[in-house]
Each structure stands twice: as structure tokens, then as C-alpha cells.
Design an enzyme around this catalytic site. Structure first.
Site, PDB file in Angstrom:
ATOM      1  CD  GLN A  26      -2.870  -1.212   2.331  1.00  0.00           C
ATOM      2  OE1 GLN A  26      -2.588  -1.883   3.311  1.00  0.00           O
ATOM      3  NE2 GLN A  26      -3.988  -0.507   2.260  1.00  0.00           N
ATOM      4  NE  ARG A  83       0.635  -4.876  11.440  1.00  0.00           N
ATOM      5  CZ  ARG A  83      -0.485  -5.061  10.760  1.00  0.00           C
ATOM      6  NH1 ARG A  83      -1.487  -4.206  10.859  1.00  0.00           N
ATOM      7  NH2 ARG A  83      -0.638  -6.121   9.993  1.00  0.00           N
ATOM      8  CG  HIS A 127      -0.749  -6.202   4.896  1.00  0.00           C
ATOM      9  ND1 HIS A 127      -0.786  -5.626   6.153  1.00  0.00           N
ATOM     10  CD2 HIS A 127      -1.907  -5.816   4.291  1.00  0.00           C
ATOM     11  CE1 HIS A 127      -1.906  -4.921   6.298  1.00  0.00           C
ATOM     12  NE2 HIS A 127      -2.604  -5.019   5.170  1.00  0.00           N
ATOM     13  CG  ASN A 172      -3.139  -7.447   7.823  1.00  0.00           C
ATOM     14  OD1 ASN A 172      -3.223  -6.957   8.947  1.00  0.00           O
ATOM     15  ND2 ASN A 172      -3.959  -7.091   6.832  1.00  0.00           N
ATOM     16  CD  GLU A 173      -7.598  -6.872   8.180  1.00  0.00           C
ATOM     17  OE1 GLU A 173      -8.083  -6.881   7.035  1.00  0.00           O
ATOM     18  OE2 GLU A 173      -7.722  -5.915   8.964  1.00  0.00           O
ATOM     19  CG  ASN A 298      -5.709  -5.578  11.993  1.00  0.00           C
ATOM     20  OD1 ASN A 298      -4.863  -5.443  12.884  1.00  0.00           O
ATOM     21  ND2 ASN A 298      -5.397  -5.839  10.745  1.00  0.00           N
ATOM     22  CE1 TYR A 300      -9.220   0.515   9.868  1.00  0.00           C
ATOM     23  CE2 TYR A 300      -9.070  -1.865  10.126  1.00  0.00           C
ATOM     24  CZ  TYR A 300      -8.492  -0.650   9.788  1.00  0.00           C
ATOM     25  OH  TYR A 300      -7.194  -0.606   9.365  1.00  0.00           O
ATOM     26  CD  GLU A 368      -4.599  -2.961   9.641  1.00  0.00           C
ATOM     27  OE1 GLU A 368      -5.719  -2.678   9.163  1.00  0.00           O
ATOM     28  OE2 GLU A 368      -3.788  -3.708   9.075  1.00  0.00           O
ATOM     29  CD  GLU A 425      -8.522   1.014   2.120  1.00  0.00           C
ATOM     30  OE1 GLU A 425      -7.375   0.889   2.577  1.00  0.00           O
ATOM     31  OE2 GLU A 425      -9.507   0.445   2.620  1.00  0.00           O
ATOM     32  CD1 TRP A 426      -6.542  -2.766   1.089  1.00  0.00           C
ATOM     33  CD2 TRP A 426      -5.130  -3.842  -0.282  1.00  0.00           C
ATOM     34  NE1 TRP A 426      -5.445  -3.153   1.810  1.00  0.00           N
ATOM     35  CE2 TRP A 426      -4.574  -3.813   1.015  1.00  0.00           C
ATOM     36  CE3 TRP A 426      -4.418  -4.479  -1.297  1.00  0.00           C
ATOM     37  CZ2 TRP A 426      -3.324  -4.381   1.310  1.00  0.00           C
ATOM     38  CZ3 TRP A 426      -3.180  -5.057  -1.008  1.00  0.00           C
ATOM     39  CH2 TRP A 426      -2.656  -4.995   0.279  1.00  0.00           C
TER      40      TRP A 426
HETATM   41  C1  GBH Z   1      -7.624  -3.401   6.878  1.00  0.00           C
HETATM   42  O1  GBH Z   1      -8.719  -4.197   6.577  1.00  0.00           O
HETATM   43  C2  GBH Z   1      -6.391  -3.804   6.094  1.00  0.00           C
HETATM   44  O2  GBH Z   1      -5.529  -4.596   6.874  1.00  0.00           O
HETATM   45  C3  GBH Z   1      -5.651  -2.645   5.532  1.00  0.00           C
HETATM   46  O3  GBH Z   1      -4.712  -3.091   4.597  1.00  0.00           O
HETATM   47  C4  GBH Z   1      -6.633  -1.653   4.954  1.00  0.00           C
HETATM   48  O4  GBH Z   1      -6.018  -0.614   4.251  1.00  0.00           O
HETATM   49  C5  GBH Z   1      -7.440  -1.103   6.097  1.00  0.00           C
HETATM   50  O5  GBH Z   1      -8.056  -2.115   6.801  1.00  0.00           O
HETATM   51  C6  GBH Z   1      -8.533  -0.132   5.666  1.00  0.00           C
HETATM   52  O6  GBH Z   1      -9.455  -0.765   4.851  1.00  0.00           O
HETATM   53  O7  GBH Z   1     -15.945  -3.674   0.583  1.00  0.00           O
HETATM   54  O8  GBH Z   1     -17.891  -4.582   1.682  1.00  0.00           O
HETATM   55  O9  GBH Z   1     -16.306  -6.076   0.600  1.00  0.00           O
HETATM   56  C7  GBH Z   1      -9.872  -3.922   7.342  1.00  0.00           C
HETATM   57  C8  GBH Z   1     -10.920  -4.999   7.148  1.00  0.00           C
HETATM   58  C9  GBH Z   1     -12.050  -6.183   5.468  1.00  0.00           C
HETATM   59  C10 GBH Z   1     -12.434  -3.876   5.724  1.00  0.00           C
HETATM   60  C11 GBH Z   1     -12.663  -6.119   4.091  1.00  0.00           C
HETATM   61  C12 GBH Z   1     -13.034  -3.802   4.359  1.00  0.00           C
HETATM   62  C13 GBH Z   1     -14.218  -4.982   2.668  1.00  0.00           C
HETATM   63  C14 GBH Z   1     -15.688  -4.932   2.837  1.00  0.00           C
HETATM   64  N1  GBH Z   1     -11.459  -4.921   5.818  1.00  0.00           N
HETATM   65  N2  GBH Z   1     -13.644  -5.055   4.016  1.00  0.00           N
HETATM   66  S1  GBH Z   1     -16.516  -4.814   1.294  1.00  0.00           S
END
Ligand code: GBH
Length: 473
Positions: A26, A83, A127, A172-173, A298, A300, A368, A425-426
Site C-alpha cells: 500500500q 508497523r 500483508h 494480516n487478516e 485489527n 474498525y 489497526e 486502499e486496495w
Molecule cells: C484493513 O482491513 C487492512 O488490513 C488494511 O490493509 C486496509 O487498508 C485497512 O483495513 C482499511 O481498509 O468492501 O464490503 O467487501 C480492514 C478490514 C475487510 C475492511 C474487508 C473492508 C471490505 C468490505 N477490511 N472489508 S466490502
């Protein structure tokens, strides 16, 4: 209905340390530099439609070339923990076999710079950036052929950096990369196969155990864990079936990984529903026992969960449904820029207690927590630096965690804000900004947001000169 939030203690120094979290794919960019091999995320991002605006991680924050500035900035902020992850395709471009010295040298220089700046690196081995060659050869995490190969990569990293790095995590996750990557196709490798997703879970657990075996021999004084993500599941109603459903949802999301590690088997609710779930043998359970030294969480957000027989969820057959609104249609929390993220600090305290009650870990480190601020990318500069919603997010989440520690006696010792920098952000590309430092992706100039100043002031890292600006080239 969501419990009322009590926000207290935000002005006193929290009873845990502050760090900032990042991940190689990232922030680094330089995807073809110094012998790095392709990863499954490079491949996935190259397919039109997979990433918003067709963004790729080719440049990202150019951390590969700018790491000294970013580390110097953290030093000036007084931050003591960072990290980061290692890119497997930099260290072993083909996944196994020939080690790329330039990749080892890069991370050696980053870790050295962190130590000189009095910042402790916390290092994640994986990751999500699997070397593409391993996906091509045997299907990546779908196959147990990955297990010794991951252990070999891990051993290479432990030998190179085990003297300098104490805190490690293997993965990671895995929930995210197994179920979104292999099960749903909304992340690399873009597959849509529930059986592969659960094979991924199983192979990740085996690979973790194999890597930790290497770790015990090579880094006897280190600490290792696995970063597990979980949303708090709030029962939609107070009915016993909804409460039980919320419990099952957390078993699917978190206990599917943490129970095998702490209790030696998958949760009964998961075993009952997933007919194709691989079995944990006595040998595998023995290998997993004691394989984490701290709980790396992690976290959120929260969702509402209701009882629902015969539902099909992300992980295949399940028995609950999820929503972001209550029965009156009210959102569970304020909106962020990311649809999946609603601001629910009260859920953080409940989540920490759930982990503590179920596993009684010696130590919990939150690896996180953070948010993409609603509307931030569209705001003009420099107004965008006044990220008040993010400041309030951190204030309220940290207050909730403080209550978990001081009132509930949860042994949480550390807190990593996601993230230091706005980054790739993926699937959302660069438009969903999670950083406390704003990155201009055209010039690569960095600017502190109000949230950076808020966090270092709250944690009393250093007293910032109000005229202080980010060092530039
Ligand atoms: C983390 O994932 C990651 O470890 C990190 O790389 C990332 O940048 C950060 O959070 C912020 O996103 O779009 O409805 O399919 C957090 C957990 C799991 C949250 C997948 C977003 C996608 C839901 N993530 N989820 S959806």
C-alpha cells in the site's frame, strides 16, 4: 439499538502506547525495482474494473525511495512504534528458491533507520502480496504445498531481521484475503469459490504453525502473533436468537482463526455449517498450541446481526444476516468514506472484552484502527487537512479502549493507528484516504493532518511546534 457512548478520559494520556501501521503493497511502489517479482495484487489490479479509477500500486507513496523522510517525520513526532510489512516478492521474487539480496538490503536499511530514529518496528510477514508464481504453480493458499514454502520465506526473514525486530506477525487478516480474495473475488486472486476460501483458512493456520516453529528456533526472544480482524456484531434486537446469531457471526469471523490457535479446533458453529471444512488433526492442534505470544487485533466497525436460518454469507452457508441499519432504519453509526465503515466506538470496547473473555490472552495489541473521512478526497487543500471527523473518531475509539483497559481490565498494551500515510486502499485505489498524513499523489509531498497532531499530543509523544511542517526532499 446501539448503546450510548461515554467519551471520557480523551484528554489524559491513554494507558497504552501509540504506533502507526502500514503495509508494503500500500505504500512502497517500486513494484519492478531491484528485482521484486510480481504479486497477485499486481495481477489483480491490472484487470480493468477491479480497482476504482484503474489505480495501481506501481507508485503508491513511493516509500521505497522516501522511507528516510517518513521515518524522520515520525521521529520528529516522537512516535516510538511503526508497523510495516515485508513484501515476499521482494525477498523471494519467485516465491521460493533464489533470495533477492536487494530486497533483503532494502528492509535492512528501513529497519536500521527506524532503530536509529528510536522507533521499534513491528513486522508482518504477509500483508496479501503473494508472489504470483505460487498462485500459478499450485493455486496459492488453496493448496497445502504453500505450507513449507511460507515457512522457508519466514525463516529467511527471521534470519535476516530477527536480531533487530522483536514483534512479528505471520499474517494480516486471513479472514479478508481468504474470503474476499478466494471466496468472493473482491480482492486478489479474484476467485469466487467457498471451498477454496476455507482451504485458505486451513492452510494459513498450518503455515502459521510451521513459521512459528522456525521462529522459536531462530528468534528465541521475539514475540509473534497473527493479525486478526473482526467487526463487533451487535444483536439487531434483544431477543435470545439474535444475541446467539451475533455470537455466531464473531465465531465465523474471528474464532474461526483464534479458536484453532487458542483452543485447538474450529468453533462448533462453523463445523456444523461448513460441510467441506478441513479437519484439524491432533498434530495440527499441538503445533498451533502456544503459537501466538500476544493477541493482534485489527478493528474498525460494527454491524447489526440477526438470526436467519439458511442464510448464505461471505463464508458460505451460515445462519445469520447482517445490516448497518436498525429496525427503525437508523444507521448504526456515522458514515465514513468507505461504505463498510460506520463510526461505532462503543463496539470497540465490547470487541476488546469479547476477545479477552474468550481467550484470556496475556496481552492484546490493537494493530489497526482508523477511518477514511467522509468526503475528504473531494475537499480542497489545505482545508482537507482539518480532518475533524477523523480527530473525533480517534478521540472516541481511544476513549472506548481506555475504558476497556481501566474499567474492564482488558490487557491491551498497544494501539496502532491505520495509517501513517494516505495509501493504496486496495480495490478503492487512492480516493479513500486513511492517513494522518496527507499525500499529494502527483507531487508525493506530505502534509500533516490535524489528526496527526491530535494523536501525538494526546499520547504526549512530543509537543509540536504549530509551525512545524513535513520535511520535503
Ligand atoms: C484493513 O482491513 C487492512 O488490513 C488494511 O490493509 C486496509 O487498508 C485497512 O483495513 C482499511 O481498509 O468492501 O464490503 O467487501 C480492514 C478490514 C475487510 C475492511 C474487508 C473492508 C471490505 C468490505 N477490511 N472489508 S466490502
Amino acid at each position: 439499538v446501539a448503546p450510548e457512548v461515554q467519551v471520557e478520559g480523551a484528554q489524559t494520556k491513554p494507558p497504552f502506547y501509540l504506533g502507526f501501521a502500514t503495509a508494503a503493497p500500500q505504500i512502497e511502489g517500486a513494484n519492478a525495482t531491484d528485482g521484486r517479482g510480481p504479486s497477485i495484487w499486481d495481477t489483480y489490479a491490472a484487470i480493468p474494473g477491479n480497482i476504482d479509477s484503474g489505480d495501481t500500486s506501481a507508485v503508491a507513496d513511493d516509500f521505497y525511495h522516501r522511507y528516510l523522510n517518513d521515518i524522520a517525520a515520525m521521529h520528529l513526532l516522537g512516535v516510538k512504534k511503526f508497523r510495516m510489512s515485508l513484501a515476499w516478492p521482494r525477498i523471494l521474487p519467485g516465491g521460493d528458491g533464489q533470495v533477492n539480496d536487494k530486497g533483503i538490503n532494502f528492509y535492512g536499511r528501513v529497519i536500521e533507520a527506524l532503530l536509529v530514529a528510536e522507533i521499534e518496528p513491528h513486522v508482518t510477514l504477509y500483508h496479501w502480496d503473494l508472489p504470483q508464481a505460487l498462485q500459478d504453480r499450485f493455486g496459492g493458499w488453496n493448496s497445502d504445498q504453500i505450507v513449507p514454502i511460507f515457512a522457508e520465506y519466514a525463516a529467511t526473514a527471521f534470519k535476516a531481521f530477527g536480531d533487530a525486530v522483536v514483534h512479528w506477525t505471520t499474517f494480516n487478516e486471513p479472514w479478508t484475503f481468504c474470503f474476499l480474495g478466494y471466496g468472493q473475488g473482491s480482492g486478489a486472486p479474484g476467485l469466487n469459490d467457498k471451498v477454496q476460501a476455507w482451504n485458505c483458512v486451513h492452510n494459513v493456520l498450518k503455515a502459521h504453525a510451521a513459521a512459528v516453529k522456525q521462529f522459536r528456533a531462530l528468534v528465541p526472544n521475539g514475540k509473534i502473533s497473527m493479525n486478526l480482524n473482526c467487526d463487533w456484531a451487535q444483536p439487531l434486537t434483544a431477543s435470545p436468537p439474535d444475541k446467539a446469531a451475533a455470537e455466531r457471526k464473531m465465531e465465523y469471523m474471528l474464532a474461526a482463526f483464534a479458536d484453532p490457535i487458542f483452543k485447538g479446533d474450529y468453533p462448533a458453529s462453523v463445523k456444523q455449517r461448513i460441510s467441506f471444512l478441513p479437519q484439524i488433526t491432533a498434530q495440527m492442534a499441538a503445533d498451533l498450541k502456544g503459537s501466538v505470544d500476544y493477541f493482534a487485533l485489527n478493528h474498525y466497525t460494527s454491524t447489526y446481526v440477526a438470526d436467519k436460518e439458511g442464510a448464505i454469507g461471505l463464508q458460505g452457508p451460515c445462519d445469520y444476516s447482517e445490516t448497518q441499519v436498525d429496525l427503525a432504519g437508523k444507521l448504526i453509526g456515522a458514515e465514513a468514506e468507505s461504505d463498510w465503515l460506520k463510526v461505532t466506538p462503543w463496539g470497540f470496547r465490547l470487541m476488546l472484552n469479547w476477545v479477552n473473555d474468550r481467550y484470556q490472552p496475556k496481552e492484546i495489541i490493537v494493530t489497526e484502527n482508523g477511518m477514511s473521512m467522509k468526503g475528504e478526497d473531494a475537499m480542497p487543500m489545505p482545508q482537507a487537512l482539518q480532518d475533524t471527523q477523523r480527530v473525533n473518531f480517534y478521540r472516541d475509539y481511544i476513549a472506548a479502549a481506555t475504558e476497556a483497559v481501566t474499567i474492564d481490565k482488558v490487557p491491551m498494551t498497544g494501539y496502532f493507528a491505520w495509517s501513517l500515510l494516505d495509501n493504496f486502499e486496495w480495490g478503492s485505489g487512492y480516493k479513500k484516504r486513511f492517513g494522518v498524513v496527507h499525500v499529494d499523489f502527483t507531487t508525493q509531498q506530505r502534509y500533516y493532518k490535524a489528526s496527526a497532531k491530535y494523536l501525538v499530543t494526546l499520547f504526549k509523544c512530543t509537543l509540536l511546534d504549530p509551525t512545524f511542517t513535513y520535511p520535503s526532499d
